[in-house]
Design a protein around this motif. Structure first.
Motif, PDB file in Angstrom:
ATOM      1  N   ALA A 152     -10.246  -0.262   7.707  1.00  0.00           N
ATOM      2  CA  ALA A 152      -9.925   0.692   8.746  1.00  0.00           C
ATOM      3  C   ALA A 152      -8.454   0.588   9.265  1.00  0.00           C
ATOM      4  CB  ALA A 152     -10.863   0.447  10.287  1.00  0.00           C
ATOM      5  N   THR A 153      -7.755  -0.611   9.309  1.00  0.00           N
ATOM      6  CA  THR A 153      -6.634  -0.813   9.715  1.00  0.00           C
ATOM      7  C   THR A 153      -5.350   0.033   8.849  1.00  0.00           C
ATOM      8  OG1 THR A 153      -7.155  -2.918  11.003  1.00  0.00           O
ATOM      9  CG2 THR A 153      -4.706  -2.318  10.415  1.00  0.00           C
ATOM     10  N   THR A 189       2.241   3.272  -1.092  1.00  0.00           N
ATOM     11  CA  THR A 189       2.034   1.636  -1.217  1.00  0.00           C
ATOM     12  C   THR A 189       0.883   1.392  -0.350  1.00  0.00           C
ATOM     13  OG1 THR A 189       4.365   1.218  -1.586  1.00  0.00           O
ATOM     14  CG2 THR A 189       2.949  -0.423  -0.645  1.00  0.00           C
ATOM     15  N   SER A 190       0.815   2.043   0.812  1.00  0.00           N
ATOM     16  CA  SER A 190      -0.326   1.931   1.785  1.00  0.00           C
ATOM     17  C   SER A 190      -1.833   2.443   1.157  1.00  0.00           C
ATOM     18  CB  SER A 190      -0.176   2.916   2.891  1.00  0.00           C
ATOM     19  OG  SER A 190       0.999   2.260   3.687  1.00  0.00           O
ATOM     20  N   ARG A 191      -1.526   3.688   0.067  1.00  0.00           N
ATOM     21  CA  ARG A 191      -2.862   3.998  -0.303  1.00  0.00           C
ATOM     22  C   ARG A 191      -3.217   3.194  -1.423  1.00  0.00           C
ATOM     23  NH1 ARG A 191      -1.190  10.431  -1.234  1.00  0.00           N
ATOM     24  NH2 ARG A 191      -1.978  11.181   0.735  1.00  0.00           N
ATOM     25  N   ALA A 192      -2.234   2.374  -2.040  1.00  0.00           N
ATOM     26  CA  ALA A 192      -2.706   1.598  -3.063  1.00  0.00           C
ATOM     27  C   ALA A 192      -3.284   0.134  -2.297  1.00  0.00           C
ATOM     28  CB  ALA A 192      -1.420   0.821  -3.737  1.00  0.00           C
ATOM     29  N   GLU A 193      -2.893  -0.266  -1.168  1.00  0.00           N
ATOM     30  CA  GLU A 193      -3.573  -1.480  -0.548  1.00  0.00           C
ATOM     31  C   GLU A 193      -4.826  -1.035  -0.183  1.00  0.00           C
ATOM     32  OE1 GLU A 193      -0.935  -1.964   2.671  1.00  0.00           O
ATOM     33  OE2 GLU A 193       0.466  -3.093   1.465  1.00  0.00           O
ATOM     34  N   ALA A 194      -5.091   0.280   0.227  1.00  0.00           N
ATOM     35  CA  ALA A 194      -6.406   0.513   0.720  1.00  0.00           C
ATOM     36  C   ALA A 194      -7.442   0.716  -0.619  1.00  0.00           C
ATOM     37  CB  ALA A 194      -6.444   2.148   1.126  1.00  0.00           C
ATOM     38  N   ILE A 195      -6.955   1.057  -1.515  1.00  0.00           N
ATOM     39  CA  ILE A 195      -7.865   0.831  -2.863  1.00  0.00           C
ATOM     40  C   ILE A 195      -8.158  -0.497  -3.336  1.00  0.00           C
ATOM     41  CG2 ILE A 195      -7.827   1.446  -5.174  1.00  0.00           C
ATOM     42  CD1 ILE A 195      -6.073   3.904  -4.769  1.00  0.00           C
TER      43      ILE A 195
END
Length: 493
Positions: A207-208, A246-252
């Protein structure tokens, strides 16, 4: 005079013989038990957590009921999962089946305490040779049919404790397996709780990160408009797109981590991974976590099922020394056989057809090539092994409690500091955004502040999950809570 001496010496000799072959008196191995857990004290070199938390020595809790410790977390989802896991987990079913086997083996040993009685009914038809009947050769012998009905009984007199020692060993073996069942049950409960909290912590972390993704998407839109208007260069726009990807990759990556935890939870519940989906339930603040007192160290020796199993295994090994010793002494078996034999089945039960036999057999080894002495040596070595295992189990138990008490103390201090860091990072990010909007700072400075905020928020969420998982680990290391005795009904069904 000689007769009087013989009468006085005979009981003494018998007592010495019985003592020589009986199992040695079981003595609890000495274990150096500290008066208090190190982490329940606050000496000069042990600091109080940053939030003021300290662990206090509790009153002995062994007499208090224990059992459904997970209810202290006030988590309805966890309660449902725990009930399902206890019903359906395959490893727990295996452990319960082993309990049934051990109890049956103990029952087999118990059967040697009572006389063994059997009945047999049969019919025979045959023809004797003349010589067998004491008649001249060539005498015609007619075939004959006979019917028998017999009642047999046998009983081994437990002169030298073989039966009683074997029964005691089997009972302790069964108690060991039951304690192992409780260990499996406790491990299952702890694994379910820890996996559930890891899953919820991952949901909170996801969520963060997803919030960061939304902010990055908005930043790209804003920078795209400003680039189109010529207010900024392509560099700022490219940096914004890079941060978004980069943020999307972390979410995945976190979604993969969540899926793995979900599959692990399905296995614990006894379900195929494909048929289980856990609802999204981010872990909230850790303030609701129960406070678990460390208790007195000596209570661990009674709480922990693995320690109880090790102790029962020692007692079983001790009794098997008695079984091995009794093999060197005479064994007395009393038998009886009675019934009837007749040419017709109706004649079997006539008084004139009766036959009976009473007997007693006293047997003992004379030359066995050292087999029995070697068996005694093996049994004594097995006892030494079980004593070492018991001591190691106790030491490991104390170390686990200390580890988890220290872990909670340190995590509590970390959490207090990281919460202060979150407040400061949010303030910094807010100021950086205002300065960038006013054209008084570069986009790199804004990105640096935003990255720092995202990292601190994720760290806070991770610490929240670590505190929940470590709390469960402490409960497990203390032997499974303090509210109700462990229910072993499943093992006895």
């Amino acid at each position: 005079m000689n007769k009087l001496i013989a009468r006085g010496v005979a009981p003494l000799v018998a007592a010495l013989v019985l003592t020589a072959c009986a199992a040695p008196e079981f003595k609890q191995p000495a274990v150096d038990v500290p008066t208090a857990f190190k982490e329940t004290q606050t000496p000069a070199d042990v600091k109080v957590a940053a939030d003021g938390t300290r662990w206090k020595e509790a009153q002995p809790a062994e007499q208090q009921p224990r059992g459904e410790w997970w209810l202290a977390f006030n988590d309805p989802g966890l309660n449902e999962l725990m009930a399902e896991a206890i019903r359906n987990n395959a490893n727990l079913s295996v452990a319960a089946a082993r309990v049934k086997q051990a109890r049956a083996i103990a029952g087999i040993a118990e059967a040697d305490r009572i006389p063994q009685i059997g009945v047999g009914v049969g019919a025979n038809r045959g023809q004797q040779a003349p010589q067998e009947a004491g008649l001249p050769q060539g005498t015609r012998m007619a075939p004959a049919t006979s019917y028998t009905a017999r009642l047999t009984a046998s009983y081994e007199v437990d002169l030298f404790g073989r039966v009683s020692s074997n029964v005691a060993a089997a009972r302790n073996d069964a108690a060991t397996v039951e304690a192992n069942y409780r260990s499996v049950l406790l491990a299952l409960q702890a694994d379910v709780a820890q996996t559930w909290f890891r899953l919820r912590a991952t949901d909170a972390e996801l969520a963060t990160v997803e919030q960061t993704v939304r902010l990055r998407e908005e930043s790209v839109k804003v920078n795209q408009r400003r680039f189109d208007l010529g207010d900024i260069g392509e560099f700022d726009l490219s940096r914004a797109k890079t941060e978004l990807a980069t943020s999307r990759a972390e979410a995945i990556g976190l979604q993969r981590q969540r899926t793995t935890a979900e599959h692990a939870l399905a296995v614990l519940l006894g379900r195929p991974a494909a048929s289980f989906t856990a609802s999204v339930n981010p872990l909230a603040e850790a303030n609701a976590l129960p406070s678990i007192p460390g208790g007195l160290p000596s209570s661990l020796l009674e709480r922990r099922p693995d320690i109880a199993a090790a102790q029962r295994a020692m007692q079983a090994s001790n009794e098997r020394i008695g079984v091995a010793r009794s093999a060197m002494f005479p064994a007395l078996t009393i038998s009886a056989d009675g019934g009837g034999v007749g040419p017709a089945f109706s004649d079997v039960f006539r008084w004139s057809s009766r036959s009976w036999l009473l007997g007693a057999l006293l047997s003992m080894p004379i030359i066995d090539g050292g087999r029995n002495r070697a068996n005694i040596a093996r049994s004594e070595a097995a006892l030494e092994e079980s004593v070492g295992t018991y001591r190691q189990t106790v030491l490991t138990a104390f170390a686990e409690v200390e580890d988890n008490l220290a872990g909670l103390r340190i995590l509590s201090g970390q959490s207090a500091q990281i919460e202060d860091a979150v407040v400061s990072a949010r303030r910094s990010a807010d100021l950086a955004q205002k300065l960038y909007d006013a054209g008084r700072s570069s986009y790199l400075e804004l990105l640096d502040a935003q990255r720092n905020l995202a990292a601190v928020e994720r760290n806070a969420v991770q610490l929240r999950g670590d505190r929940a998982v470590t709390t469960v680990a402490l409960i497990r290391s203390l032997g499974g809570g303090w509210e109700a005795p462990v229910n072993t009904a499943q093992a006895s069904n």
